[in-house]
Design a protein around this motif. Structure first.
Motif, mmCIF file in Angstrom:
data_model
loop_
_atom_site.group_PDB
_atom_site.id
_atom_site.type_symbol
_atom_site.label_atom_id
_atom_site.label_comp_id
_atom_site.label_asym_id
_atom_site.label_seq_id
_atom_site.Cartn_x
_atom_site.Cartn_y
_atom_site.Cartn_z
ATOM 1 N N ASN A 106 -1.998 9.689 6.049
ATOM 2 C CA ASN A 106 -2.588 10.832 6.732
ATOM 3 C C ASN A 106 -4.053 10.910 6.342
ATOM 4 O OD1 ASN A 106 -2.989 12.870 4.409
ATOM 5 N ND2 ASN A 106 -0.841 12.248 4.175
ATOM 6 N N GLU A 107 -4.817 11.678 7.112
ATOM 7 C CA GLU A 107 -6.245 11.812 6.849
ATOM 8 C C GLU A 107 -6.565 13.079 6.068
ATOM 9 O OE1 GLU A 107 -8.777 11.012 10.208
ATOM 10 O OE2 GLU A 107 -7.225 9.792 11.163
ATOM 11 N N VAL A 108 -5.537 13.747 5.545
ATOM 12 C CA VAL A 108 -5.753 14.986 4.797
ATOM 13 C C VAL A 108 -6.116 14.696 3.348
ATOM 14 C CG1 VAL A 108 -4.709 17.155 4.047
ATOM 15 C CG2 VAL A 108 -4.164 16.222 6.309
ATOM 16 N N VAL A 109 -5.342 13.806 2.714
ATOM 17 C CA VAL A 109 -5.557 13.540 1.296
ATOM 18 C C VAL A 109 -5.688 12.055 1.006
ATOM 19 C CG1 VAL A 109 -4.624 13.800 -1.031
ATOM 20 C CG2 VAL A 109 -4.317 15.641 0.644
ATOM 21 N N SER A 110 -4.651 11.267 1.342
ATOM 22 C CA SER A 110 -4.560 9.919 0.787
ATOM 23 C C SER A 110 -5.057 8.808 1.697
ATOM 24 C CB SER A 110 -3.098 9.614 0.420
ATOM 25 O OG SER A 110 -2.300 9.575 1.599
ATOM 26 N N ASN A 111 -4.960 8.980 3.034
ATOM 27 C CA ASN A 111 -5.278 7.892 3.961
ATOM 28 C C ASN A 111 -4.567 6.597 3.583
ATOM 29 O OD1 ASN A 111 -7.677 8.608 6.021
ATOM 30 N ND2 ASN A 111 -7.908 9.791 4.145
ATOM 31 N N SER A 112 -3.324 6.708 3.148
ATOM 32 C CA SER A 112 -2.552 5.536 2.751
ATOM 33 C C SER A 112 -1.660 5.087 3.900
ATOM 34 C CB SER A 112 -1.696 5.848 1.517
ATOM 35 O OG SER A 112 -0.848 6.947 1.777
ATOM 36 N N TYR A 113 -1.533 3.768 4.041
ATOM 37 C CA TYR A 113 -0.741 3.209 5.131
ATOM 38 C C TYR A 113 0.112 2.069 4.608
ATOM 39 C CZ TYR A 113 -4.044 5.869 7.919
ATOM 40 O OH TYR A 113 -4.795 6.885 8.446
ATOM 41 N N GLY A 114 1.281 1.902 5.222
ATOM 42 C CA GLY A 114 2.229 0.905 4.750
ATOM 43 C C GLY A 114 1.828 -0.503 5.141
ATOM 44 N N PRO A 115 2.141 -1.483 4.298
ATOM 45 C CA PRO A 115 1.910 -2.888 4.667
ATOM 46 C C PRO A 115 2.743 -3.267 5.890
ATOM 47 C CG PRO A 115 2.343 -2.669 2.313
ATOM 48 C CD PRO A 115 2.691 -1.357 2.939
ATOM 49 N N ARG A 116 2.224 -4.191 6.689
ATOM 50 C CA ARG A 116 2.902 -4.637 7.910
ATOM 51 C C ARG A 116 2.862 -6.150 7.972
ATOM 52 N NH1 ARG A 116 0.233 -4.252 13.834
ATOM 53 N NH2 ARG A 116 -1.252 -5.568 12.682
ATOM 54 N N LEU A 117 4.008 -6.754 8.299
ATOM 55 C CA LEU A 117 4.086 -8.205 8.402
ATOM 56 C C LEU A 117 3.360 -8.686 9.649
ATOM 57 C CD1 LEU A 117 5.342 -10.852 7.283
ATOM 58 C CD2 LEU A 117 7.250 -10.450 8.853
ATOM 59 N N ARG A 118 2.430 -9.629 9.466
ATOM 60 C CA ARG A 118 1.753 -10.273 10.583
ATOM 61 C C ARG A 118 2.312 -11.675 10.817
ATOM 62 N NH1 ARG A 118 -3.175 -8.925 12.444
ATOM 63 N NH2 ARG A 118 -3.888 -11.095 12.383
ATOM 64 N N HIS A 119 2.253 -12.513 9.796
ATOM 65 C CA HIS A 119 2.724 -13.883 9.912
ATOM 66 C C HIS A 119 3.671 -14.204 8.762
ATOM 67 C CE1 HIS A 119 -0.435 -14.923 12.891
ATOM 68 N NE2 HIS A 119 -1.186 -14.105 12.159
ATOM 69 N N ALA A 120 4.666 -15.024 9.053
ATOM 70 C CA ALA A 120 5.559 -15.558 8.023
ATOM 71 C C ALA A 120 6.250 -16.781 8.615
ATOM 72 C CB ALA A 120 6.597 -14.523 7.598
ATOM 73 N N PHE A 121 5.797 -17.989 8.205
ATOM 74 C CA PHE A 121 6.357 -19.184 8.821
ATOM 75 C C PHE A 121 6.355 -20.360 7.847
ATOM 76 C CE2 PHE A 121 1.832 -19.178 10.112
ATOM 77 C CZ PHE A 121 1.437 -20.430 9.665
ATOM 78 N N ILE A 122 7.142 -21.374 8.231
ATOM 79 C CA ILE A 122 7.252 -22.640 7.510
ATOM 80 C C ILE A 122 6.914 -23.763 8.486
ATOM 81 C CG2 ILE A 122 8.773 -24.176 6.206
ATOM 82 C CD1 ILE A 122 10.595 -21.675 5.807
ATOM 83 N N LYS A 123 6.130 -24.753 8.030
ATOM 84 C CA LYS A 123 5.812 -25.914 8.863
ATOM 85 C C LYS A 123 6.179 -27.195 8.122
ATOM 86 C CE LYS A 123 1.433 -25.413 9.788
ATOM 87 N NZ LYS A 123 0.109 -25.676 10.418
ATOM 88 N N TYR A 124 6.819 -28.104 8.851
ATOM 89 C CA TYR A 124 7.138 -29.422 8.286
ATOM 90 C C TYR A 124 7.252 -30.438 9.410
ATOM 91 C CZ TYR A 124 9.724 -33.329 6.331
ATOM 92 O OH TYR A 124 10.108 -34.595 5.960
ATOM 93 N N ASP A 125 6.479 -31.498 9.326
ATOM 94 C CA ASP A 125 6.601 -32.642 10.227
ATOM 95 C C ASP A 125 6.553 -32.221 11.702
ATOM 96 O OD1 ASP A 125 6.746 -35.348 10.680
ATOM 97 O OD2 ASP A 125 8.940 -35.401 10.696
ATOM 98 N N GLY A 126 5.597 -31.364 12.049
ATOM 99 C CA GLY A 126 5.421 -30.935 13.429
ATOM 100 C C GLY A 126 6.265 -29.753 13.838
ATOM 101 N N LEU A 127 7.211 -29.322 12.992
ATOM 102 C CA LEU A 127 8.103 -28.221 13.327
ATOM 103 C C LEU A 127 7.656 -26.954 12.607
ATOM 104 C CD1 LEU A 127 10.762 -27.350 14.758
ATOM 105 C CD2 LEU A 127 11.942 -27.879 12.612
#
Length: 387
Positions: A106-127
């Motif tokens: 909120n903008e009253v006291v803390s202006n704190s916001y939760g983390p949000r997942l953007r990317h999460a991946f695994i790459k191997y041999d073109g996959l």
């Protein structure tokens, strides 16, 4: 006193062993934004719409004209990457990235916001397996903008879970299916969205051609039992459970052309049922017409020119547009977006590498079914340091 070094060495030993064939890297940026926004029909209450240009949040006939000042650092992000050598000239790459555009705060006291997942991946041999940018999207064509996205009405912009295989310049992916419109946005069919992209590079030119094929699904077709032109909640609840499906498709051509030290970026998208991929969901994928699911047609494009004044200063001019067409017999709970356009001009300065100060002016107009219009003018200031 001698126990502390021994404890630290013991704790570090597993990491040291693992690091023998694994490279670790940590990155991200800190970004502070200030936006002074003027709305023709009242303020935008949606939190994200107050931070960057989201066409669907600009509503006509809400309130008298208002001007709002917003300041936030929640688009700051961090990421962690590993590359592990597994022999035979091959490696396994993992990547995870979070920002703070999640709920809370909120903008009253803390202006704190939760983390949000953007990317999460695994790459191997073109996959590639995991969540990242859609294969239908060309990140390299996005123009430099103080706004988080820029000309969002005309941009393919979407991250989602997928399985992607890349063979040289060709990539094919099976991506999360989600249908928007037709009364809700929670229906997933049994067939994943299929995307393909092909990159073409020449002297000073980078092009990407992409295609999308998808099945759109609405679970539980409801009939307009009252013949009032609107399928209400009670009629949806009484639906017999039959599914309505149809096919959607789209094509995109995007890229960058170097003009000396300057660059010209562009993107053009056309298709039926591609609303979720373009314009941050400003256009519904489909709508119910009787018991049938009818796709919407979308055309969107932007062009951006960036000029480097010298080694520190540069400016971009960007124009974007979107046009949507719906079935004549389609009914909606609220008037959908039919047209949107925006123009922005900015100036950026990087006195040292990876540190950028910027100012940008943008103006946008959004028209909805029935002809009602609303507009937004925004003065945007940003400071960003990447690490």
């Amino acid at each position: 006193m001698r126990k502390t070094p021994l404890i630290l060495m013991a704790a570090a030993l597993p990491m040291a062993v693992n690091a023998a064939n694994t490279e670790f890297s940590f990155g991200g940026f800190i970004k502070m934004d200030a936006m002074l926004s003027s709305y023709s029909d009242g303020n935008v209450n949606d939190g994200l719409g107050r931070e960057f240009y989201v066409p669907s949040t600009i509503q006509p006939g809400v309130e008298p004209d208002t001007t709002e000042l917003d300041m936030t650092a929640r688009t700051s992000r961090f990421n962690f990457k590993t590359v592990t050598d597994v022999g035979n000239d091959k490696s396994v790459t993992t990547f995870i990235e979070l920002d703070f555009e999640g709920a809370g705060g909120n903008e009253v006291v803390s202006n704190s916001y939760g983390p949000r997942l953007r990317h999460a991946f695994i790459k191997y041999d073109g996959l590639l397996v995991g969540q990242t940018w859609s294969n239908f999207m060309n990140v390299g064509a996005l123009p430099e903008s103080a706004d988080f996205i820029g000309p969002s009405e005309s941009t393919v912009f979407i991250r989602q879970s997928q399985v992607r295989y890349t063979m040289g310049d060709l990539a094919i992916a099976l991506e999360n299916p989600q249908t928007t419109g037709a009364g809700d946005s929670g229906d997933n069919g049994m067939i994943p969205d299929v995307t393909a992209s092909y990159k073409i590079k020449s002297d000073g030119i980078e092009l990407t051609a992409a295609a999308l094929l998808r099945q759109l699904t609405y679970d539980g077709v409801a009939a307009d039992g009252n013949d009032d032109g609107v399928i209400d909640a009670a009629e949806i609840a009484a639906a017999d459970g039959d599914d309505a499906t149809t096919m959607g498709y789209g094509v995109n051509l995007s890229g960058k052309v170097m003009i000396g030290k300057d660059d010209l970026k562009f993107s053009a998208t056309m298709g039926k049922g591609v609303g979720r991929y373009v314009g941050l969901g400003a256009v519904a994928d489909a709508s119910l017409v009787g018991d049938d699911l009818e796709t919407s047609e979308t055309t969107a494009a932007f062009i951006a020119y960036r000029h480097h004044w010298n080694s520190e200063w540069r400016s971009s001019v960007v124009y974007g547009m979107l046009s949507a067409d719906y079935d004549d017999d389609a009914t909606f709970a609220s008037a959908p977006v039919t047209d949107a356009s925006s123009v922005r001009v900015n100036v950026m300065r990087s006195p040292v590498k990876k540190l950028t100060y910027g100012a940008e002016f943008s103006t946008a107009t959004v028209e909805r079914e029935g002809g009602d219009e609303a507009s937004m003018n925004r003065l945007y200031f940003t400071t960003k340091y990447a690490f």
